[in-house]
Design a protein around this motif. Structure first.
Motif, PDB file in Angstrom:
ATOM      1  N   ARG A  37       0.820  -1.192   0.000  1.00 38.99           N
ATOM      2  CA  ARG A  37       0.000   0.000   0.000  1.00 38.99           C
ATOM      3  C   ARG A  37       0.865   1.257   0.000  1.00 38.99           C
ATOM      4  NH1 ARG A  37      -5.292  -0.695  -1.397  1.00 38.99           N
ATOM      5  NH2 ARG A  37      -6.079  -2.642  -0.500  1.00 38.99           N
ATOM      6  N   GLY A  38       0.382   2.283  -0.693  1.00 35.97           N
ATOM      7  CA  GLY A  38       1.054   3.576  -0.700  1.00 35.97           C
ATOM      8  C   GLY A  38       0.026   4.680  -0.757  1.00 35.97           C
ATOM      9  N   PRO A  39       0.375   5.909  -0.363  1.00 34.36           N
ATOM     10  CA  PRO A  39      -0.590   7.010  -0.394  1.00 34.36           C
ATOM     11  C   PRO A  39      -0.997   7.343  -1.819  1.00 34.36           C
ATOM     12  CG  PRO A  39       1.623   7.826   0.045  1.00 34.36           C
ATOM     13  CD  PRO A  39       1.699   6.328   0.094  1.00 34.36           C
ATOM     14  N   GLY A  40      -2.212   7.823  -1.972  1.00 35.15           N
ATOM     15  CA  GLY A  40      -2.712   8.203  -3.285  1.00 35.15           C
ATOM     16  C   GLY A  40      -2.381   9.652  -3.598  1.00 35.15           C
ATOM     17  N   PHE A  41      -3.421  10.426  -3.987  1.00 37.25           N
ATOM     18  CA  PHE A  41      -3.178  11.823  -4.303  1.00 37.25           C
ATOM     19  C   PHE A  41      -4.422  12.618  -3.944  1.00 37.25           C
ATOM     20  CE2 PHE A  41      -5.410  10.371  -8.011  1.00 37.25           C
ATOM     21  CZ  PHE A  41      -6.097  11.480  -8.500  1.00 37.25           C
ATOM     22  N   ALA A  42      -4.360  13.942  -4.117  1.00 40.74           N
ATOM     23  CA  ALA A  42      -5.485  14.806  -3.772  1.00 40.74           C
ATOM     24  C   ALA A  42      -5.603  15.948  -4.769  1.00 40.74           C
ATOM     25  CB  ALA A  42      -5.318  15.361  -2.357  1.00 40.74           C
ATOM     26  N   PHE A  43      -6.839  16.307  -5.084  1.00 40.61           N
ATOM     27  CA  PHE A  43      -7.135  17.585  -5.749  1.00 40.61           C
ATOM     28  C   PHE A  43      -7.370  18.601  -4.640  1.00 40.61           C
ATOM     29  CE2 PHE A  43     -10.568  20.560  -6.730  1.00 40.61           C
ATOM     30  CZ  PHE A  43     -10.002  21.267  -7.772  1.00 40.61           C
ATOM     31  N   PHE A  44      -6.781  19.788  -4.751  1.00 42.62           N
ATOM     32  CA  PHE A  44      -6.923  20.747  -3.656  1.00 42.62           C
ATOM     33  C   PHE A  44      -7.022  22.173  -4.179  1.00 42.62           C
ATOM     34  CE2 PHE A  44      -2.423  20.692  -4.488  1.00 42.62           C
ATOM     35  CZ  PHE A  44      -2.016  21.996  -4.287  1.00 42.62           C
ATOM     36  N   ILE A  45      -7.561  23.031  -3.309  1.00 41.67           N
ATOM     37  CA  ILE A  45      -7.623  24.468  -3.539  1.00 41.67           C
ATOM     38  C   ILE A  45      -6.992  25.132  -2.325  1.00 41.67           C
ATOM     39  CG2 ILE A  45      -9.128  26.452  -3.944  1.00 41.67           C
ATOM     40  CD1 ILE A  45     -11.205  24.538  -5.093  1.00 41.67           C
ATOM     41  N   ALA A  46      -5.997  26.015  -2.546  1.00 38.04           N
ATOM     42  CA  ALA A  46      -5.234  26.615  -1.444  1.00 38.04           C
ATOM     43  C   ALA A  46      -4.894  28.060  -1.802  1.00 38.04           C
ATOM     44  CB  ALA A  46      -3.949  25.821  -1.182  1.00 38.04           C
ATOM     45  N   PRO A  47      -4.579  28.878  -0.780  1.00 42.79           N
ATOM     46  CA  PRO A  47      -4.272  30.286  -1.043  1.00 42.79           C
ATOM     47  C   PRO A  47      -2.883  30.529  -1.592  1.00 42.79           C
ATOM     48  CG  PRO A  47      -4.175  29.848   1.299  1.00 42.79           C
ATOM     49  CD  PRO A  47      -4.683  28.591   0.661  1.00 42.79           C
ATOM     50  N   SER A  48      -2.040  29.506  -1.673  1.00 39.96           N
ATOM     51  CA  SER A  48      -0.658  29.701  -2.105  1.00 39.96           C
ATOM     52  C   SER A  48      -0.153  28.437  -2.775  1.00 39.96           C
ATOM     53  CB  SER A  48       0.226  30.062  -0.903  1.00 39.96           C
ATOM     54  OG  SER A  48       1.591  30.045  -1.239  1.00 39.96           O
ATOM     55  N   THR A  49       0.862  28.592  -3.617  1.00 41.39           N
ATOM     56  CA  THR A  49       1.533  27.434  -4.208  1.00 41.39           C
ATOM     57  C   THR A  49       2.736  27.004  -3.387  1.00 41.39           C
ATOM     58  OG1 THR A  49       2.921  28.871  -5.594  1.00 41.39           O
ATOM     59  CG2 THR A  49       0.816  28.129  -6.527  1.00 41.39           C
ATOM     60  N   ASN A  50       2.929  27.644  -2.231  1.00 38.15           N
ATOM     61  CA  ASN A  50       4.080  27.354  -1.378  1.00 38.15           C
ATOM     62  C   ASN A  50       3.741  26.193  -0.449  1.00 38.15           C
ATOM     63  OD1 ASN A  50       6.254  27.307   0.292  1.00 38.15           O
ATOM     64  ND2 ASN A  50       6.088  29.423   0.982  1.00 38.15           N
ATOM     65  N   LEU A  51       4.190  24.981  -0.814  1.00 37.53           N
ATOM     66  CA  LEU A  51       3.919  23.787  -0.027  1.00 37.53           C
ATOM     67  C   LEU A  51       5.209  23.102   0.413  1.00 37.53           C
ATOM     68  CD1 LEU A  51       1.015  22.288  -2.149  1.00 37.53           C
ATOM     69  CD2 LEU A  51       0.811  23.398   0.058  1.00 37.53           C
ATOM     70  N   TYR A  52       6.312  23.886   0.534  1.00 32.02           N
ATOM     71  CA  TYR A  52       7.590  23.239   0.810  1.00 32.02           C
ATOM     72  C   TYR A  52       7.680  22.671   2.224  1.00 32.02           C
ATOM     73  CZ  TYR A  52       9.154  27.362   3.448  1.00 32.02           C
ATOM     74  OH  TYR A  52       9.274  28.361   4.379  1.00 32.02           O
ATOM     75  N   GLU A  53       6.839  23.153   3.155  1.00 33.89           N
ATOM     76  CA  GLU A  53       6.867  22.625   4.519  1.00 33.89           C
ATOM     77  C   GLU A  53       6.015  21.365   4.667  1.00 33.89           C
ATOM     78  OE1 GLU A  53       8.568  23.434   7.048  1.00 33.89           O
ATOM     79  OE2 GLU A  53       9.487  25.317   6.475  1.00 33.89           O
TER      80      GLU A  53
END
Length: 657
Positions: free
Chosen positions: A82-98
């Motif tokens: 088993r492995g994680p899948g994926f997600a469609f998302f809406i967020a206020p920024s494209t900064n997801l480095y954390e």
């Protein structure tokens, strides 16, 4: 033409000629597939629509209706892993480095998961079950608001239009599937529908929730896809086509124009029974050869490297095999946290059953190797009740590992800021402050060499089972002989804890450690971070705010509101004033850690800070001088007039400090 777009919507049939910004392991293949991950372990990939879209009316605050649909496929080489899948998302920024990989899907981390300030709406297609997030199974669809604990979820399935019955789907089957995400702004209803590829949209959605998106949506938001891998990367997540429409129905996706999914594995070979092999040869192949291969692989896997500088630390060396078993193969579930250059796992030593914390440093990183050696040399022989004890280390092939005492109550900053179940009492906080002061005094004066820590802060203070504070993370520390002049000129530390003179000289001294300690004890007493972009400009810098309240005679009003009146007034005043004294902008005015301990123990009264000369020296050069210089190095495009507020705010949006 594979795609078309306008201000209110777009439609992509493949991504070969589109402008879809990608980050991490995501990218566009030569065939026009949007590949979210390519099999690298512990990685994450992101892909965004190129522009922010207006989801909310600025005048009325009403969130617009929207509709989006996409076709995806999840390929796996081993259906049993088993492995994680994926997600469609809406967020206020494209900064997801954390954000973290694995079960966090590249969207959140253990600090900001569940924090409303993230303002993230996501639809997850999850192929693994994470009990910590309350997942219903390892093959489900969920609606997420600011957290991976879904507000609504269901096993992957669709309602057949012909008879209305529900039919199950396997998300990782490798077959194309289509998802529709639709929001009705009038009814405030969010629907999620899924079906096998090329089948018409079912009349009934799989998930339907009445939600008010005004608490999540800003006026302009970004949307895209996020994917991640765990320790054993077995899945590839692909997006074949994508369309979106604001205040209308998303355009249908033309399956005839979509790119082809890669073939899964080699072509099937005909099954032919081999009857000519003797039984003894069959037994040899099936038993002897695998056993030999397994033995050789284990020898290679657990092979260790020994260099000359390590020989004097031989008695403290652990075997890689023991640490691998102790952490259950460095399983994600055992992850305690992520530092500047390594991940920390909880482990139980197989022989003694002692609980430990194991820091795993990247072997390929030159910085990581330097910090690894520094930490062994600096704390390998340090012994003090208020320092995290280094029990030993290990160097295996491709691995650098440090082993510490396990601190069951975690880091101090989590109990101060991460919405803990219970609030630390004043007695506990005062004891922690005295403990850290004692540990720093030991480093500065009592040990055989002078140790400058260079990164004193709440996140580097760990709490044992009795909530005693222990200073840890010596990756930036430096050792010097007593009486010598430290020669380090590389600026290091954490913004908000660094003394003003560091921005000019870059030279770390015991006085710069004292400055960090001053910011730290104000952090503990006030329950506020040294730099907090969420408050007004006057309160942004904690040291400046406390000093202003001190000058106005209302210094006690800066104490942590969570404490109420549950503190000793004399002790609180002492800590707040001592914090200002230690973080004084003039280094010669700061006390030594020996004096700090005497003040805290009540053996010596602190200097009279109400004198005109002291006030003048405090006002002569403000803390903002050092802050501006540090900010200029970290954010060179920003001015000093407050322009750094939005940048810092964005950097902590997903849990940064």
């Amino acid at each position: 033409m594979v795609g078309a777009s306008n201000d209110d919507g777009f439609a992509y049939s493949g991504f070969r000629s589109t402008e879809v910004p990608c980050g991490g392991t995501a990218g566009i293949t030569l065939d026009g597939l949007l590949e979210l991950n390519h099999g690298t372990q512990q990685s994450k990939g992101h892909a965004f629509y190129q522009n922010a879209l207006k989801f909310r009316d600025s005048a009325t605050g009403i969130v617009h209706s929207f509709s989006t649909t996409f076709v995806f496929a999840i390929l796996t080489q081993d259906p049993y892993l088993r492995g994680p899948g994926f997600a469609f998302f809406i967020a206020p920024s494209t900064n997801l480095y954390e954000a973290l990989p694995s079960q966090y899907l590249g969207l959140f981390n253990f600090t900001n998961n569940g924090n409303p300030s993230t303002q993230v709406l996501a639809v997850e297609l999850d192929t693994s079950q994470s009990m910590e997030f309350g997942d219903i199974d390892g093959n489900h669809v969920g609606i997420d608001f600011n957290s991976l604990n879904s507000i609504n979820s269901a096993p992957a399935a669709y309602y057949a239009n012909e008879n209305g019955g529900i039919k199950n789907l396997s998300l990782s089957s490798g077959e194309p599937m289509q998802v529709w995400v639709e929001y009705n702004g009038t009814d405030m209803k969010l629907d999620v529908t899924i079906s096998p590829g090329k089948k018409p949209k079912p009349n009934r959605p799989l998930l339907s929730s009445v939600v008010n998106l005004s608490s999540v949506m800003l006026e302009y938001m970004y949307m895209g896809f996020s994917s991640s891998t765990g320790s054993i990367p077995t899945y590839q997540n692909y997006i074949l086509g994508w369309s979106f429409q604001m205040n209308g129905n998303a355009q249908d996706i033309d399956f005839s124009r979509l790119p082809v999914i890669p073939r899964r594995g080699p072509k099937k070979k005909s099954k032919v029974l081999i009857v000519v092999l003797p039984t003894i040869m069959l037994v040899f192949i099936l038993v002897t050869v695998p056993s030999v291969i397994l033995f050789v692989r284990r020898k290679i896997k657990f092979k260790e490297i020994l260099e000359d500088w390590e020989r004097e630390y031989g008695p403290q060396r652990f075997s890689y095999k023991d640490l691998f078993m102790a952490t259950k193969g460095f399983r994600d579930r055992e992850l305690l946290g992520i530092g500047g250059f390594g991940r920390v796992y909880k482990g139980v030593l197989p022989s003694s059953k002692v609980e430990v914390a194991v820091k795993r440093v990247s072997h390929e990183s030159r910085q990581g190797m330097r910090e690894f050696v520094a930490e062994i040399i600096s704390i390998g022989r340090l012994r003090h009740r208020n320092l995290v004890r280094l029990l030993g280390y290990c160097r295996g092939k491709g691995e650098l590992l440090l082993v510490y005492d396990f601190m069951p109550n975690g880091s101090l900053d989590k109990l101060l800021f991460d919405q803990p179940i219970s609030v630390l009492t004043w007695d506990q906080r005062f004891r922690i402050i005295k403990g850290v002061a004692s540990g720093l005094y030991y480093l500065h004066e009592e040990w055989e060499q002078l140790v400058i820590h260079r990164d004193v802060k709440a996140s580097n203070v760990l709490l044992d089972h009795e909530f005693n504070g222990r200073l840890g993370d010596f990756g930036l520390s430096r050792l010097y002989d007593h009486g010598t002049d430290p020669q380090t000129t590389r600026m290091a530390g954490t913004l908000g804890y660094m003394a003003p003179e560091l921005s000019r000289t870059g030279k770390a001294t015991t006085s710069t450690d004292v400055f960090s300690f001053g910011a730290f004890i104000l952090e503990v007493a006030c329950g506020r971070r040294p730099i907090d972009p969420r408050v007004s400009a006057e309160e942004l810098v904690l040291v400046d705010w406390v000093s202003e309240c001190w000058r106005r005679g209302i210094i006690l009003e800066t104490s942590d509101p969570n404490l109420g009146n549950g503190y000793v007034v004399e002790e609180m005043e002492l800590v707040l004033k001592l914090g200002l004294l230690c973080s004084h902008p003039v280094s010669s005015t700061r006390p030594s850690m020996r004096q700090v301990l005497q003040f805290l123990d009540g053996d010596v009264s602190p200097p009279d800070m109400s004198t005109n000369s002291f006030r003048a020296s405090f006002l002569e050069m403000g803390h903002n001088e050092g802050l501006d210089a540090a900010l200029a190095m970290s954010y060179p495009s920003l001015d000093k007039s407050g322009g750094y507020l939005s940048s810092i705010g964005e950097s902590i949006l997903f849990g940064g400090r």
